[in-house]
Design an enzyme around this catalytic site. Structure first.
Site, PDB file in Angstrom:
ATOM      1  N   GLY A 291       0.774  -1.241   0.000  1.00 50.02           N
ATOM      2  CA  GLY A 291       0.000   0.000   0.000  1.00 50.02           C
ATOM      3  C   GLY A 291       0.800   1.284   0.000  1.00 50.02           C
ATOM      4  N   SER A 292       2.057   1.229  -0.477  1.00 49.04           N
ATOM      5  CA  SER A 292       2.852   2.467  -0.435  1.00 49.04           C
ATOM      6  C   SER A 292       2.309   3.516  -1.408  1.00 49.04           C
ATOM      7  CB  SER A 292       4.324   2.181  -0.706  1.00 49.04           C
ATOM      8  OG  SER A 292       4.511   1.690  -2.005  1.00 49.04           O
ATOM      9  N   ASN A 293       1.740   3.079  -2.511  1.00 50.83           N
ATOM     10  CA  ASN A 293       1.140   4.067  -3.420  1.00 50.83           C
ATOM     11  C   ASN A 293      -0.132   4.664  -2.817  1.00 50.83           C
ATOM     12  OD1 ASN A 293       2.604   4.341  -6.138  1.00 50.83           O
ATOM     13  ND2 ASN A 293       2.654   2.148  -5.742  1.00 50.83           N
TER      14      ASN A 293
ATOM     15  N   LYS B 199      -7.810 -13.404 -11.749  1.00 49.58           N
ATOM     16  CA  LYS B 199      -8.915 -12.466 -11.983  1.00 49.58           C
ATOM     17  C   LYS B 199      -9.965 -12.664 -10.904  1.00 49.58           C
ATOM     18  CE  LYS B 199     -11.357 -15.530 -15.145  1.00 49.58           C
ATOM     19  NZ  LYS B 199     -12.087 -15.678 -16.394  1.00 49.58           N
TER      20      LYS B 199
ATOM     21  N   MET C  15      -3.445  -7.070  -7.806  1.00 45.15           N
ATOM     22  CA  MET C  15      -2.787  -8.138  -8.571  1.00 45.15           C
ATOM     23  C   MET C  15      -3.742  -8.996  -9.397  1.00 45.15           C
ATOM     24  SD  MET C  15       0.255  -7.384  -8.104  1.00 45.15           S
ATOM     25  CE  MET C  15       1.113  -8.769  -8.850  1.00 45.15           C
ATOM     26  N   ARG C  16      -4.920  -8.485  -9.673  1.00 41.38           N
ATOM     27  CA  ARG C  16      -5.857  -9.254 -10.509  1.00 41.38           C
ATOM     28  C   ARG C  16      -6.249  -8.438 -11.735  1.00 41.38           C
ATOM     29  NH1 ARG C  16      -7.837 -13.891  -7.874  1.00 41.38           N
ATOM     30  NH2 ARG C  16      -6.779 -13.975  -5.880  1.00 41.38           N
TER      31      ARG C  16
ATOM     32  N   ASN D 118      -4.084   2.728 -13.468  1.00 44.11           N
ATOM     33  CA  ASN D 118      -3.113   1.812 -12.860  1.00 44.11           C
ATOM     34  C   ASN D 118      -1.729   2.444 -12.873  1.00 44.11           C
ATOM     35  OD1 ASN D 118      -2.136  -0.688 -11.793  1.00 44.11           O
ATOM     36  ND2 ASN D 118      -1.401  -1.240 -13.845  1.00 44.11           N
TER      37      ASN D 118
ATOM     38  N   HIS E  57       2.254   1.177 -13.205  1.00 41.86           N
ATOM     39  CA  HIS E  57       3.027  -0.002 -13.597  1.00 41.86           C
ATOM     40  C   HIS E  57       4.517   0.333 -13.506  1.00 41.86           C
ATOM     41  CE1 HIS E  57       3.922  -3.716 -15.688  1.00 41.86           C
ATOM     42  NE2 HIS E  57       4.809  -3.044 -16.373  1.00 41.86           N
TER      43      HIS E  57
HETATM   44  C1  GRF Z   1       3.874  -1.041  -7.278  1.00 40.49           C
HETATM   45  O1  GRF Z   1       5.241  -1.211  -7.463  1.00 40.49           O
HETATM   46  C2  GRF Z   1       3.155  -0.947  -8.612  1.00 40.49           C
HETATM   47  O2  GRF Z   1       3.981  -0.570  -9.651  1.00 40.49           O
HETATM   48  C3  GRF Z   1       2.672  -2.333  -8.871  1.00 40.49           C
HETATM   49  O3  GRF Z   1       2.444  -2.878  -7.597  1.00 40.49           O
HETATM   50  C4  GRF Z   1       3.251  -2.236  -6.605  1.00 40.49           C
HETATM   51  C5  GRF Z   1       2.365  -1.854  -5.473  1.00 40.49           C
HETATM   52  O4  GRF Z   1       3.060  -1.457  -4.357  1.00 40.49           O
HETATM   53  N1  GRF Z   1       1.534  -2.299  -9.751  1.00 40.49           N
HETATM   54  P1  GRF Z   1       2.276  -0.825  -3.133  1.00 40.49           P
HETATM   55  O5  GRF Z   1       1.283  -1.871  -2.633  1.00 40.49           O
HETATM   56  O6  GRF Z   1       1.592   0.420  -3.603  1.00 40.49           O
HETATM   57  O7  GRF Z   1       3.326  -0.543  -2.104  1.00 40.49           O
END
Ligand code: GRF
Length: 199
Positions: free
Chosen positions: A7-9, A60, A87-88, A104, A106
């Site tokens: 969840g860092s994003n 999925k 991840m789906r 998204n 990536h």
């Molecule tokens: C990120 O590196 C993103 O590029 C990928 O999944 C990772 C998620 O990391 N799609 P976080 O859960 O947001 O830390």
């Protein structure tokens, strides 16, 4: 926001909102993984968070789960769906429900290295620059229109871990900026072509 991992994003976006840099709020966080860090980070910030079981498939959502995800987002009155380590693969019904509204991030400069462990793909290929991409989600895997990109150098002696960490730093800077521009209506999308940006 949908996520399956640490969840860092999500944290980067929640912090940008708290700092007044994104005129929006996270209405709900939904995860397919019951103990995902993203759910804990949401709860710590008082943001509604839910686990919804994904069903029998590995990559999925099954039909019932897909309907439950859509219902949770509708109930929360979400305008946008931000994937942050979800991840789906989302398709069909879900994308129709939120057409042009699913975003998204990536960890490569798309269209290079779509799919899993993109930082490792880049390292193994030997590229000298990689990065991260914020894009719209369409029916393909990592193929939607590009909204923003940030380049990241590959350094001598990089391992998959050191490169991944550098890319994730870039993600946490890029994603909030792109989301801010999007919700302000500053990015126009015409098919593949957008007025998105690089930073
Ligand atoms: C990120 O590196 C993103 O590029 C990928 O999944 C990772 C998620 O990391 N799609 P976080 O859960 O947001 O830390």
């Amino acid at each position: 926001m949908l996520g399956s991992g640490k969840g860092s994003n999500f944290v980067a976006i929640a912090e940008a909102i708290a700092a007044g840099r994104i005129p929006a709020r996270v209405s709900v966080v939904v995860s397919d993984v019951p103990d995902a860090g993203i759910l804990k980070h949401a709860a710590d910030r008082g943001i509604p968070s839910r686990h919804i079981a994904p069903g029998a498939f590995r990559t999925k959502l099954d039909e019932a789960a897909e309907a439950a995800f859509i219902a949770a987002l509708r109930e929360a009155r979400a305008d946008w769906v931000l994937l942050a380590g979800f991840m789906r693969i989302l398709k069909g019904e879900f994308l129709r429900a939120y057409e042009g509204r699913v975003i998204n991030i990536h960890p490569s400069l798309l269209p290079s290295f779509p799919g899993l462990a993109a930082w490792k793909q880049a390292l193994d290929y030997g590229v000298k620059v990689t990065g991260c991409t914020v894009h719209l989600v369409d029916q393909g895997v990592d193929t939607g229109a590009i909204l923003g990109q940030q380049a990241v150098p590959v350094r001598d002696g990089d391992t998959a871990e050191t490169l991944h960490a550098r890319i994730q730093d870039a993600e946490r800077a890029l994603y909030p900026e792109v989301v801010a521009a999007l919700v302000r209506g500053e990015i126009r999308v015409r098919g593949r072509l957008t007025t998105g940006f690089s930073r």
